[in-house]
Design a protein around this motif. Structure first.
Motif, short mmCIF file in Angstrom:
data_model
loop_
_atom_site.label_atom_id
_atom_site.label_comp_id
_atom_site.label_asym_id
_atom_site.label_seq_id
_atom_site.Cartn_x
_atom_site.Cartn_y
_atom_site.Cartn_z
N SER A 1 0.86 -1.48 0.18
CA SER A 1 0.07 -0.14 0.05
C SER A 1 0.78 1.87 -0.36
N LYS A 2 0.31 2.29 -0.06
CA LYS A 2 0.97 3.50 0.06
C LYS A 2 1.73 4.49 1.72
N VAL A 3 0.20 3.33 2.12
CA VAL A 3 1.08 3.68 3.58
C VAL A 3 2.38 2.57 3.74
N PHE A 4 2.64 1.96 3.72
CA PHE A 4 3.81 0.63 3.41
C PHE A 4 4.90 1.63 3.38
N LEU A 5 5.02 2.51 1.98
CA LEU A 5 5.61 2.88 1.14
C LEU A 5 6.18 3.76 1.78
N GLN A 6 5.32 4.43 2.14
CA GLN A 6 5.83 5.99 3.08
C GLN A 6 6.38 5.63 4.19
N ARG B 1 19.01 10.36 2.23
CA ARG B 1 18.16 11.43 0.91
C ARG B 1 17.36 10.03 0.30
N VAL B 2 15.56 10.39 0.22
CA VAL B 2 14.89 9.12 -0.67
C VAL B 2 14.52 9.28 -1.20
N GLY B 3 14.42 8.88 -2.19
CA GLY B 3 13.55 9.00 -3.71
C GLY B 3 12.08 7.76 -3.50
N ILE B 4 10.99 8.72 -4.67
CA ILE B 4 9.80 7.61 -4.44
C ILE B 4 9.65 7.38 -6.19
N LEU B 5 9.74 6.93 -6.84
CA LEU B 5 9.02 6.82 -8.44
C LEU B 5 7.20 6.32 -8.29
N THR B 6 6.50 7.01 -8.24
CA THR B 6 4.83 6.79 -9.14
C THR B 6 4.70 7.71 -9.84
N THR B 7 3.44 7.64 -9.89
CA THR B 7 2.49 8.22 -11.02
C THR B 7 1.47 9.93 -10.75
N LYS B 8 1.22 10.42 -11.61
CA LYS B 8 0.64 11.35 -11.13
C LYS B 8 -0.91 11.55 -10.33
N GLU B 9 -1.05 10.34 -10.60
CA GLU B 9 -2.72 10.12 -9.47
C GLU B 9 -1.94 10.03 -7.80
N ASN B 10 -0.48 9.85 -7.62
CA ASN B 10 -0.30 9.53 -6.08
C ASN B 10 0.49 10.44 -5.53
N ARG B 11 1.30 10.81 -6.74
CA ARG B 11 2.36 12.23 -6.13
C ARG B 11 1.65 12.75 -5.12
N SER B 12 0.75 12.98 -4.61
CA SER B 12 0.75 14.05 -3.95
C SER B 12 0.71 13.12 -2.23
N ASP C 1 19.86 8.44 -2.05
CA ASP C 1 20.64 7.49 -1.25
C ASP C 1 20.10 6.31 -2.19
N ILE C 2 18.96 6.12 -1.69
CA ILE C 2 17.98 4.98 -2.30
C ILE C 2 16.15 5.36 -3.46
N ILE C 3 16.06 4.69 -3.51
CA ILE C 3 14.84 4.52 -4.40
C ILE C 3 14.01 4.07 -4.00
N PHE C 4 12.45 4.02 -3.93
CA PHE C 4 11.19 3.49 -3.97
C PHE C 4 10.57 3.65 -4.60
N SER C 5 10.43 2.73 -5.56
CA SER C 5 8.84 2.22 -6.69
C SER C 5 7.74 1.65 -6.55
N GLU C 6 6.46 2.24 -7.02
CA GLU C 6 5.36 1.58 -6.63
C GLU C 6 5.73 0.72 -8.31
N ILE D 1 12.00 -6.71 -4.27
CA ILE D 1 11.46 -6.13 -4.07
C ILE D 1 11.03 -6.39 -2.74
N ILE D 2 10.13 -5.69 -1.82
CA ILE D 2 9.34 -5.03 -0.55
C ILE D 2 8.22 -5.55 -0.46
N ASN D 3 7.72 -6.96 0.28
CA ASN D 3 6.73 -7.08 0.22
C ASN D 3 5.92 -6.73 1.63
#
Length: 347
Positions: A252-257, A269-280, A316-321, A344-346
């Protein structure tokens, strides 16, 4: 080495006998290597009949020598020079998808193409690109052109000339700048030497589209099970990776956050790869929207540009949906899993 840049406007310039294209074609005939735009990504082109030219491709990219190259042609008639036979199913696929983002594997004639280009295999991978600048260049040089993606091996593929120069400036003779590419991920690769064709790499043409034309096709088991040995030698290598480690998050988005906040507490310093629907939905040092989840073609188009953007921001690290593993989503997930090294993190 000075890397020359030729700029061509595919919408304005008359490409037949265009001096920029003619000059780039001259370099190819002299067995130099030139980056060129296609509808998928930029390719690093060299004369596929020349050991000298093909060696320069491998050297510039730092590419493993057992990873064969895709041969690009200007028209189907060129196949007869170096392909033994064209199976009926391959003929139907060419009629439907060429020019376009589909690479077909045939049995080759020996003694014509550089053995380095085909990695000494009995087969050859060929495609007819759907890009006016690429086609004009291929017509101008009248050569089969071996062209893997025009990036340093293992890095994200280039979707504009700037990406090519970031990786290969000073290592290649020139870049034919035809603007940004369209599809964004590489061509689908299908082996038509088998009675039931086998998809070795998902890409711009989906399995569903192919089956609508020729019926049943199979997926290389390695696409579904990382423990299986891939039929295509190049698929065993890490590809598309940004500088920072990338992790795919199946949850879920909560888990990723929560994962983000954990790494932030560690001072990363963390980066996230998401889409326009979930950016906010996320709070991180860098949140990048890679297209729209509701339109996966836009995700494919933006994928490599987004991966490269993380490098510019020094995360420093990237998490992707993750994305649906159907249609073009299959190609997106294939590239992301390669970029992540199957991390992959489940939830």
């Amino acid at each position: 080495m000075d890397t020359k840049v030729w700029i061509v406007d595919k919408y304005v310039d008359k490409l037949e006998n265009n001096p920029q294209v003619v000059d780039a074609a001259h370099f190819l005939r002299e067995n130099e290597v030139v980056a060129l735009p296609t509808e998928t990504v930029y390719g690093l082109g060299g004369n596929a009949e020349s050991d000298e030219a093909v060696a320069k491709i491998f050297m510039a990219k730092g590419r493993p020598s057992d990873n064969p190259l895709i041969i690009h042609i200007a028209d189907k008639q060129q196949l007869t020079r170096f392909v033994k036979e064209v199976p009926e199913k391959a003929e139907r696929l060419m009629d439907k998808f060429w020019p376009g983002p589909l690479t077909i594997i045939f049995k080759k004639k020996h003694g014509i193409l550089s053995e380095k280009a085909t990695a000494g295999l009995d087969t050859v991978a060929v495609r007819l690109p759907d890009h006016p600048v690429a086609l004009a260049l291929l017509q101008a040089c009248q050569l089969p052109i071996a062209a893997p993606s025009a990036n340093s091996s293992g890095k994200p593929s280039p979707t504009n000339a700037g990406h090519v120069l970031d990786d290969l400036n000073g290592k290649i003779s020139g870049v034919l700048d035809g603007g940004p590419t369209g599809v964004g991920v590489e061509s689908t690769v299908i082996d038509c030497t088998e009675s039931i064709p086998v998809i070795l790499r998902p890409g711009g043409v989906t399995k569903e589209q192919i089956e609508a034309v020729i019926g049943e096709v199979q997926l290389d088991p390695a696409l579904l099970d990382e423990a299986s040995k891939p039929k295509s030698p190049g698929m065993k290598y890490k590809h598309y990776a940004p500088d920072a480690p990338l992790y795919l998050v199946n949850g879920s988005k909560v888990f990723l956050q929560e994962l983000v906040e954990e790494k932030q507490r560690d001072g990363l310093r963390v980066g996230i790869l998401t889409t326009k629907e979930n950016r906010s939905e996320y709070n991180a040092a860098l949140v990048l929207a890679c297209g729209k989840r509701s339109e996966l073609e836009t995700v494919a188009t933006a994928l490599y540009d987004t991966l490269r953007a993380f490098n510019q921001e020094k995360v420093d690290i990237i998490f992707s949906e993750m994305f649906p593993n159907t249609g073009v989503g299959h190609a997106i997930m294939n590239r992301l899993q390669k970029a992540a090294g199957n991390r992959i993190i489940n939830e």
